[in-house]
Design a protein around this motif. Structure first.
Motif, mmCIF file in Angstrom:
data_model
loop_
_atom_site.group_PDB
_atom_site.id
_atom_site.type_symbol
_atom_site.label_atom_id
_atom_site.label_comp_id
_atom_site.label_asym_id
_atom_site.label_seq_id
_atom_site.Cartn_x
_atom_site.Cartn_y
_atom_site.Cartn_z
ATOM 1 N N SER A 46 0.824 -1.209 0.000
ATOM 2 C CA SER A 46 0.000 0.000 0.000
ATOM 3 C C SER A 46 0.860 1.262 0.000
ATOM 4 N N GLU A 49 2.279 1.720 -3.491
ATOM 5 C CA GLU A 49 1.255 2.235 -4.399
ATOM 6 C C GLU A 49 1.017 3.723 -4.168
ATOM 7 N N THR A 50 1.001 4.133 -2.920
ATOM 8 C CA THR A 50 0.809 5.545 -2.585
ATOM 9 C C THR A 50 1.967 6.385 -3.095
ATOM 10 N N LEU A 54 1.744 9.335 -5.913
ATOM 11 C CA LEU A 54 2.232 10.674 -5.616
ATOM 12 C C LEU A 54 3.251 11.133 -6.656
#
Length: 64
Positions: A46, A49-50, A54
């Motif tokens: 996660s 992915e963030t 960004l």
């Protein structure tokens, strides 16, 4: 995470506030179904992915 901890942290209020910012009904549904986890592999995935999202937003100034 224990339900009492979630209540103390007002997790439900945070999730509701975050869901207001969703750009779609699917996004809102995903936010409302978020639950804390202690699964280190899922947390790492996660976070990756963030970070990727960004970097895309930062590089293009638009969400694809």
């Amino acid at each position: 995470m224990k339900e009492t901890s979630l209540k103390v942290l007002e997790y439900d209020k945070i999730i509701k506030l975050l869901s207001i910012k969703a750009g779609s009904s699917l996004g809102k549904e995903k936010i409302l179904n978020l639950k804390p986890t202690n699964d280190s592999k899922l947390i790492e995935q996660s976070l990756n992915e963030t970070a990727e999202a960004l970097s895309i937003i930062t590089a293009t100034e638009n969400i694809p």
